[in-house]
Scaffold this motif. Structure first.
Motif, PDB file in Angstrom:
ATOM      1  N   ARG A 395       0.840  -1.144   0.058  1.00 17.31           N
ATOM      2  CA  ARG A 395      -0.061   0.107   0.006  1.00 17.31           C
ATOM      3  C   ARG A 395       0.998   1.343   0.129  1.00 17.31           C
ATOM      4  N   LYS A 396       1.353   1.600  -1.291  1.00 14.17           N
ATOM      5  CA  LYS A 396       2.079   2.841  -1.256  1.00 14.17           C
ATOM      6  C   LYS A 396       1.734   4.001  -0.810  1.00 14.17           C
ATOM      7  N   ASN A 397       0.094   3.885  -0.948  1.00 12.96           N
ATOM      8  CA  ASN A 397      -0.474   5.392  -0.702  1.00 12.96           C
ATOM      9  C   ASN A 397      -0.474   5.607   0.701  1.00 12.96           C
ATOM     10  N   ALA A 398      -0.096   4.721   1.535  1.00  9.68           N
ATOM     11  CA  ALA A 398       0.143   5.025   3.030  1.00  9.68           C
ATOM     12  C   ALA A 398       1.313   5.741   3.331  1.00  9.68           C
ATOM     13  N   LEU A 399       2.329   5.812   2.479  1.00 10.51           N
ATOM     14  CA  LEU A 399       3.483   6.203   2.552  1.00 10.51           C
ATOM     15  C   LEU A 399       3.583   7.804   2.095  1.00 10.51           C
ATOM     16  N   THR A 400       4.573   8.523   2.849  1.00  8.79           N
ATOM     17  CA  THR A 400       4.469  10.139   2.241  1.00  8.79           C
ATOM     18  C   THR A 400       5.307  10.184   1.111  1.00  8.79           C
ATOM     19  N   LYS A 401       4.871  11.149   0.296  1.00  7.51           N
ATOM     20  CA  LYS A 401       5.929  11.384  -1.101  1.00  7.51           C
ATOM     21  C   LYS A 401       7.436  11.327  -0.829  1.00  7.51           C
ATOM     22  N   GLU A 402       7.714  11.900   0.025  1.00  8.50           N
ATOM     23  CA  GLU A 402       9.223  12.030   0.422  1.00  8.50           C
ATOM     24  C   GLU A 402       9.789  10.778   0.873  1.00  8.50           C
ATOM     25  N   PHE A 403       9.236   9.915   1.650  1.00  2.00           N
ATOM     26  CA  PHE A 403       9.659   8.601   1.898  1.00  2.00           C
ATOM     27  C   PHE A 403       9.615   7.785   0.690  1.00  2.00           C
ATOM     28  N   LEU A 404       8.518   7.655   0.154  1.00  2.00           N
ATOM     29  CA  LEU A 404       8.550   6.895  -1.318  1.00  2.00           C
ATOM     30  C   LEU A 404       9.364   7.039  -2.103  1.00  2.00           C
ATOM     31  N   GLN A 405       9.895   8.261  -2.395  1.00  2.00           N
ATOM     32  CA  GLN A 405      10.974   8.787  -3.358  1.00  2.00           C
ATOM     33  C   GLN A 405      12.346   8.132  -2.954  1.00  2.00           C
ATOM     34  N   LYS A 406      12.202   7.346  -1.647  1.00  2.00           N
ATOM     35  CA  LYS A 406      13.602   6.841  -1.268  1.00  2.00           C
ATOM     36  C   LYS A 406      13.653   5.318  -1.919  1.00  2.00           C
ATOM     37  N   ALA A 407      12.278   4.816  -1.999  1.00  6.55           N
ATOM     38  CA  ALA A 407      12.135   3.294  -2.357  1.00  6.55           C
ATOM     39  C   ALA A 407      12.719   3.187  -3.804  1.00  6.55           C
ATOM     40  N   VAL A 408      13.585   1.965  -3.939  1.00  6.65           N
ATOM     41  CA  VAL A 408      14.076   1.545  -5.234  1.00  6.65           C
ATOM     42  C   VAL A 408      13.503   0.310  -5.603  1.00  6.65           C
ATOM     43  N   LYS A 409      12.783   0.081  -6.760  1.00  3.55           N
ATOM     44  CA  LYS A 409      12.262  -1.122  -7.197  1.00  3.55           C
ATOM     45  C   LYS A 409      13.531  -2.104  -7.279  1.00  3.55           C
ATOM     46  N   PRO A 410      13.280  -3.391  -6.769  1.00  2.00           N
ATOM     47  CA  PRO A 410      14.456  -4.096  -7.021  1.00  2.00           C
ATOM     48  C   PRO A 410      14.568  -4.864  -8.454  1.00  2.00           C
ATOM     49  N   LYS A 411      15.435  -4.659  -8.921  1.00  2.07           N
ATOM     50  CA  LYS A 411      15.927  -5.386 -10.167  1.00  2.07           C
ATOM     51  C   LYS A 411      16.787  -6.546 -10.037  1.00  2.07           C
ATOM     52  N   TYR A 412      16.819  -7.550 -10.399  1.00  7.99           N
ATOM     53  CA  TYR A 412      17.728  -8.740  -9.925  1.00  7.99           C
ATOM     54  C   TYR A 412      18.462  -9.134 -11.500  1.00  7.99           C
ATOM     55  N   PRO A 413      19.585  -9.773 -11.127  1.00  2.98           N
ATOM     56  CA  PRO A 413      20.360 -10.144 -12.413  1.00  2.98           C
ATOM     57  C   PRO A 413      19.460 -11.443 -13.166  1.00  2.98           C
ATOM     58  N   GLU A 414      19.777 -11.415 -14.204  1.00  2.00           N
ATOM     59  CA  GLU A 414      19.122 -12.626 -14.917  1.00  2.00           C
ATOM     60  C   GLU A 414      20.285 -13.077 -15.821  1.00  2.00           C
ATOM     61  N   PRO A 415      20.956 -13.867 -15.091  1.00  2.00           N
ATOM     62  CA  PRO A 415      22.212 -14.710 -16.043  1.00  2.00           C
ATOM     63  C   PRO A 415      21.840 -15.681 -17.112  1.00  2.00           C
ATOM     64  N   PHE A 416      20.543 -16.077 -17.083  1.00  2.00           N
ATOM     65  CA  PHE A 416      20.277 -17.226 -18.006  1.00  2.00           C
ATOM     66  C   PHE A 416      19.309 -16.774 -19.051  1.00  2.00           C
ATOM     67  N   LYS A 417      19.268 -17.443 -20.231  1.00  2.00           N
ATOM     68  CA  LYS A 417      18.154 -17.040 -21.382  1.00  2.00           C
ATOM     69  C   LYS A 417      16.702 -17.393 -20.967  1.00  2.00           C
ATOM     70  N   ASP A 418      16.578 -18.343 -20.060  1.00  2.00           N
ATOM     71  CA  ASP A 418      15.246 -18.812 -19.956  1.00  2.00           C
ATOM     72  C   ASP A 418      14.661 -18.088 -18.651  1.00  2.00           C
ATOM     73  N   ALA A 419      13.382 -17.583 -18.908  1.00  2.00           N
ATOM     74  CA  ALA A 419      12.693 -16.777 -17.810  1.00  2.00           C
ATOM     75  C   ALA A 419      12.460 -17.591 -16.525  1.00  2.00           C
ATOM     76  N   VAL A 420      12.066 -18.801 -16.679  1.00  3.03           N
ATOM     77  CA  VAL A 420      11.856 -19.458 -15.440  1.00  3.03           C
ATOM     78  C   VAL A 420      13.293 -19.683 -14.630  1.00  3.03           C
ATOM     79  N   LEU A 421      14.151 -20.036 -15.228  1.00  3.83           N
ATOM     80  CA  LEU A 421      15.611 -20.170 -14.598  1.00  3.83           C
ATOM     81  C   LEU A 421      15.896 -18.996 -13.937  1.00  3.83           C
TER      82      LEU A 421
END
Length: 569
Positions: A395-421
């Motif tokens: 529930r992002k709407n429960a956070l203040t705009k200033e605090f929410l700006q500090k959030a970083v959407k996680p992006k994880y490595p994708e070392p394999f060609k297959d999406a399930v892997l």
């Protein structure tokens, strides 16, 4: 299984601080507390005696040459095989895996890590060079936290010990914001607290001349390539079964009583079935929890399984009684960081009961879903990491705009060609497994018991991960090859039962029996030093809607109250 602490550098009252840190981790090892003190290093150890119960295996462990000092948390399951290799290189004085670990480092240095099959975090101090080498196991079963600033380096098995050493408890706002916005628990080196880091799984560090360097030693991606030659389904089935039995046998090496945890799912049923195929292990005790709520309890499936194996079963109930709030807060204190919710509390009751029964080692079935693609989202084209909810659990709407700006959407490595892997890889090293291992380490150690994960033997994980997708998912049947193995031992109702998330009536309890406590926690947040993180007008609205029946997910409610427990602790 133990607790380790250390202070290196110019630290005022270092021995006094060491003593306080050891007291804070006493639950991790109540059998013996040991110290090594020198001008440049102070190391401590809380021992839970599992292998070689004699005092000769106490730690800190000093090498025969007196040069190396080891503090070690975990188990090296293949220590007997390694010891055989070292007999011509080292004069052993104990029957412990601790001495084998130290000897292997003396002989092979950092290359010893490749030989270890186990769960471990350890630190070895070289008194001659005044340097420290520390390492963590491949999947991060055992923890290693540290603080480095100027000429100080302090490490421990639990974050609370670092706070005891004098480090200021201050929130890492980026990690907290990402947790509330995206459910992320941070990257492998991060914690929820500023200036406190963790050594990532499969990494080691070297501390010399007041400088710290961290290196990766486990290259999972490269290991997978060694297993990717195509073999027939039946060949893979037999080879995996052989590895599985060997993994379980290795984890029965102990000089204390062993039991195991069982739910109604395929994984723990597999473990139970194979345990009972190992000679002399047919009557070890099984533990399970239940809540007397038929919507969530797995007791009928557990009892069906036990009726086949005849193992003694200990059933532990968790109820929404006057003690539940205290239990929730106790686990929050154990964890030091956000944890998974009331199911973790229920699971902790198993270790509490096992300790009373003098069952000091428990096995469980963690790790099968990640290696055999068992979660429902592996079948979908999305990046979900949570199953069992129809709407977003955040529930992002429960956070203040200033605090929410500090959030970083996680992006994880994708070392394999297959999406399930790539999803399996993410779950193994960034999401599911790191979280579960942290939750489970703290609750098992909180009750001075050891938890072993036979399915997280690296040989099993690598072998299964590398197999073709059709061996993992057959049409809509997930963990297909594993089910084919288990069908030799279990009924179809167990073998082909659908994946069920391990749950409790958390949604209902938070909205009913515990709702007054929830409101009190929210009031604490309003008066806390993190009150500027929240838009309380929106939060109160969401809480009211939850009370009135919007209970598809309770995770965001849990996030709020878990924070209140931690910031006010």
């Amino acid at each position: 299984m133990c607790g380790i602490v250390g202070l290196l550098g110019n630290i005022e009252d270092g021995e006094i601080l060491l003593d306080k840190m050891l007291v804070s981790q006493h639950h991790r090892g109540p059998d013996f507390t040991g110290k090594f003190i020198s001008d440049s290093a102070k190391l401590g150890h809380n021992r839970l005696s599992i292998l070689d119960l004699s005092e000769n295996a106490n730690q800190p462990f000093i090498s025969n040459c007196k040069r190396y000092i080891l503090v070690f948390n975990g188990e090296i399951y293949n220590y007997l095989e390694i010891k055989e290799e070292l007999l011509n290189h080292y004069n052993f004085k104990t029957n412990s895996d601790t001495e084998v670990l130290l000897a292997s480092f003396i002989v092979w240095k950092k290359d010893c890590l490749q030989k270890l099959n186990g769960m471990f975090s350890f630190a070895i101090y070289d008194t001659e060079k005044e340097t420290l080498f520390a390492a963590r196991d491949r999947f991060g079963v055992k923890p290693f936290y540290y603080f480095k600033k100027e000429e100080k380096f302090i490490f421990s098995s639990e974050i609370k010990a670092l706070f005891i050493s004098g480090i200021v408890k201050k929130a890492n706002e980026k990690v907290w914001a990402s947790y509330f916005a995206y459910g992320s628990y941070g990257l492998p080196n991060e914690t929820f607290w500023k200036d406190i880091q963790q050594l990532p799984a499969g990494h080691y560090l070297e501390y010399k001349n007041k400088n710290l360097q961290v290196f990766k030693w486990y290259f999972f991606e490269n290991e997978i390539k060694k297993h990717q030659q195509k073999k027939s389904f039946n060949v893979v089935k037999e080879e995996y079964k052989t590895l599985l039995k060997d993994s379980i046998k290795l984890r029965f090496r102990a000089d204390v009583t062993i039991g195991f945890n069982i739910s109604g799912g395929l994984d723990s049923s597999t473990l139970l079935a194979l345990v009972n195929k190992i000679e002399g292990k047919e009557k070890i005790k099984a533990y399970t929890f239940y809540t007397n709520d038929k919507r969530y309890d797995e007791l009928p499936w557990v009892e069906e399984m036990i009726s086949l194996t005849k193992n003694p079963l200990e059933k532990i109930i968790l109820e929404a009684d006057i003690n539940l709030k205290d239990k929730i807060e106790n686990i929050a204190h154990m964890q030091d960081e956000p944890y998974g919710g009331i199911p973790t509390v229920a699971y902790s009751e198993i270790f509490k009961k096992a300790r009373k029964d003098n069952v000091l080692v428990l096995l469980d079935g963690q790790g099968m879903d990640e290696q055999w693609a068992g979660y429902d989202y592996y079948l979908k084209n999305n990046n979900a990491t949570i199953q069992g909810t129809k709407s977003s659990p955040f529930r992002k709407n429960a956070l203040t705009k200033e605090f929410l700006q500090k959030a970083v959407k996680p992006k994880y490595p994708e070392p394999f060609k297959d999406a399930v892997l790539n999803k399996q890889y993410r779950d193994l090293f960034y999401t599911k497994i790191p979280r579960a291992l942290r939750f489970n380490d703290r609750i098992s150690m909180g009750y001075s018991t050891e938890l072993r994960e036979p399915f997280l033997d690296f040989r099993l994980v690598e072998y299964a991960f590398a197999q073709p997708l059709e061996y993992k998912i057959n049409k809509t049947t997930q963990k297909y090859l594993l089910r084919e193995i288990v069908s030799e031992y279990l009924s179809d109702s167990i073998t082909y039962a659908p994946k069920r998330p391990l749950q409790t009536p958390q949604r209902e309890w938070l909205g009913e029996e515990l709702f007054n406590d929830v409101e009190n926690y929210i009031e604490q947040l309003k008066d806390s030093k993190v009150s500027n993180w929240f838009n309380f007008t929106e939060l109160d609205k969401l809480l009211k809607e939850y009370k009135q029946g919007d209970k598809d997910s309770s995770f965001y409610i849990w996030q709020w109250i878990n924070l209140a427990m931690l910031v006010n602790n």
